[in-house]
Design a protein around this motif. Sequence first.
Motif, PDB file in Angstrom:
ATOM      1  N   LEU A 159       0.869  -1.046   0.004  1.00 49.38           N
ATOM      2  CA  LEU A 159      -0.079   0.007   0.018  1.00 49.38           C
ATOM      3  C   LEU A 159       0.759   1.215  -0.112  1.00 49.38           C
ATOM      4  N   LEU A 163      -0.451   5.171  -0.867  1.00 47.02           N
ATOM      5  CA  LEU A 163      -0.800   6.184   0.238  1.00 47.02           C
ATOM      6  C   LEU A 163       0.154   7.170   0.364  1.00 47.02           C
ATOM      7  N   ILE A 168      -5.007   7.185  -2.956  1.00 48.18           N
ATOM      8  CA  ILE A 168      -5.971   6.232  -2.308  1.00 48.18           C
ATOM      9  C   ILE A 168      -6.418   7.002  -0.951  1.00 48.18           C
ATOM     10  N   PRO A 170      -7.264   7.471   2.986  1.00 44.77           N
ATOM     11  CA  PRO A 170      -6.618   6.917   4.124  1.00 44.77           C
ATOM     12  C   PRO A 170      -7.616   6.134   4.987  1.00 44.77           C
ATOM     13  N   ILE A 173      -9.267   1.473   4.973  1.00 41.82           N
ATOM     14  CA  ILE A 173      -8.241   0.357   4.386  1.00 41.82           C
ATOM     15  C   ILE A 173      -8.647  -0.948   4.732  1.00 41.82           C
ATOM     16  N   ILE A 227      -3.569   6.390  10.476  1.00 44.40           N
ATOM     17  CA  ILE A 227      -4.219   5.505   9.675  1.00 44.40           C
ATOM     18  C   ILE A 227      -4.707   4.322  10.609  1.00 44.40           C
ATOM     19  N   LEU A 229      -6.916   0.448  10.023  1.00 47.18           N
ATOM     20  CA  LEU A 229      -7.438  -0.369   9.064  1.00 47.18           C
ATOM     21  C   LEU A 229      -8.077  -1.787   9.753  1.00 47.18           C
ATOM     22  N   CYS A 246      -4.904  -6.126  -0.492  1.00 46.02           N
ATOM     23  CA  CYS A 246      -5.490  -5.088   0.195  1.00 46.02           C
ATOM     24  C   CYS A 246      -6.494  -4.122  -0.402  1.00 46.02           C
ATOM     25  N   TYR A 247      -7.407  -3.563  -0.034  1.00 46.94           N
ATOM     26  CA  TYR A 247      -8.495  -2.686  -0.476  1.00 46.94           C
ATOM     27  C   TYR A 247      -8.460  -1.229   0.178  1.00 46.94           C
ATOM     28  N   ALA A 248      -8.619  -0.272  -0.937  1.00 43.57           N
ATOM     29  CA  ALA A 248      -8.858   1.102  -0.721  1.00 43.57           C
ATOM     30  C   ALA A 248      -9.602   1.751  -1.446  1.00 43.57           C
ATOM     31  N   LYS A 249     -10.212   2.846  -0.906  1.00 38.73           N
ATOM     32  CA  LYS A 249     -11.046   3.645  -2.078  1.00 38.73           C
ATOM     33  C   LYS A 249     -10.166   4.592  -2.775  1.00 38.73           C
ATOM     34  N   THR A 305     -12.628   1.442  -6.365  1.00 32.08           N
ATOM     35  CA  THR A 305     -11.760   0.496  -5.344  1.00 32.08           C
ATOM     36  C   THR A 305     -10.300   0.198  -5.967  1.00 32.08           C
TER      37      THR A 305
END
Length: 346
Positions: A159, A163, A168, A170, A173, A227, A229, A246-249, A305
């Motif tokens: 990530l 980041l 992405i 914060p 996550i 952060i 998660l 790993c997923y993040a907007k 995503t």
Amino acid sequence: MNRVKVGIVGATGYAGVELCRLIMGHPQAELSAISSVSFEGKTLSEVYPAYFHMCDMICGTQEQVLEKSEVIFAALPHGLSQELAAQCVKAGKAFTDLGADFRLESEEEYKEWYGGSFTDKALHQEAVYGLPELFRERIRGKRLIANPGCYTTAVPLALAPALEAGLIQPEGIIADCKSGVTGAGRKPTQGNHYPELNEGFTAYKVAAHRHTPEMEQTLSHIAGQKIKLTFVPHLLPINRGILATCYAKLAPGAELAAIRKAYENRYAGEFFIRLLPDGQCANVKNVRCTNFCDISLFADSRTGTFIAVSAIDNMVKGAAGQAIQNMNLALGIDETAGLKLVPPAF
């Protein structure tokens, strides 16, 4: 050039014996002494017959390791390294802890997640967190290194560039991770008993794993803000490997091409980071027995995503290999020395 004399405390655990294997192949280091509480007086090859005629060194005591070594690695459960670290620093020895005693900067978090305290606060101030690809310059020349674990290596490496570049968001996550059973250690438990493990696949310690604050600490340093998660680990019925999905907007306007460029720039020249081509997925099989971290990048435009998938060997990049990488950095040795390992093709 004289070889660095390396001692290993806790040499008969999985991480400890992996350290032995790698040090035996290091061009500028030699194994000088090993210790084991459970197998004191036995040779390493008695405990691990694969090492017969390769390492027949007798498991001694911690005191013997300190006496005979310039660099000491401790592969011990949490709570057992602080006193040993103090002894090493006082004696002018370099010390790397593969356990959790020096990983967290906050004593309150250490108390919350591990139930212990910092017995020597000044000593903790000296410790540096040893994730070379993210904190290399802090590690050079240091004598007290906290070696990250497996999840806490795979997730931040997956990530960090996105980041750091603000590509992405914060918040929100998610780290969905899978581990080989060696991550549970050598001591048998009901969960890693073969009939329980084989043909099964399960999550464990959901939203309650001790590696959570460590990952948050690293990502917070990278992001420049706090952060949090969601972390869900799973146990795979295999010996080795960590797969971190790993997923993040996505940040507004961020696209996969820009994210890939950020990863290429951030990890340019990093021997142990392999950024995979578009569409190719990281696989634990392809990093087995090596210090590589393979990373693949994806974006779901329908949901906005970002998905980063990383794969490491939990016993090498997630433990012993990274410890040796840190030793190399700290001592001014070529960072890749002893670690240019070719993964088995099948």
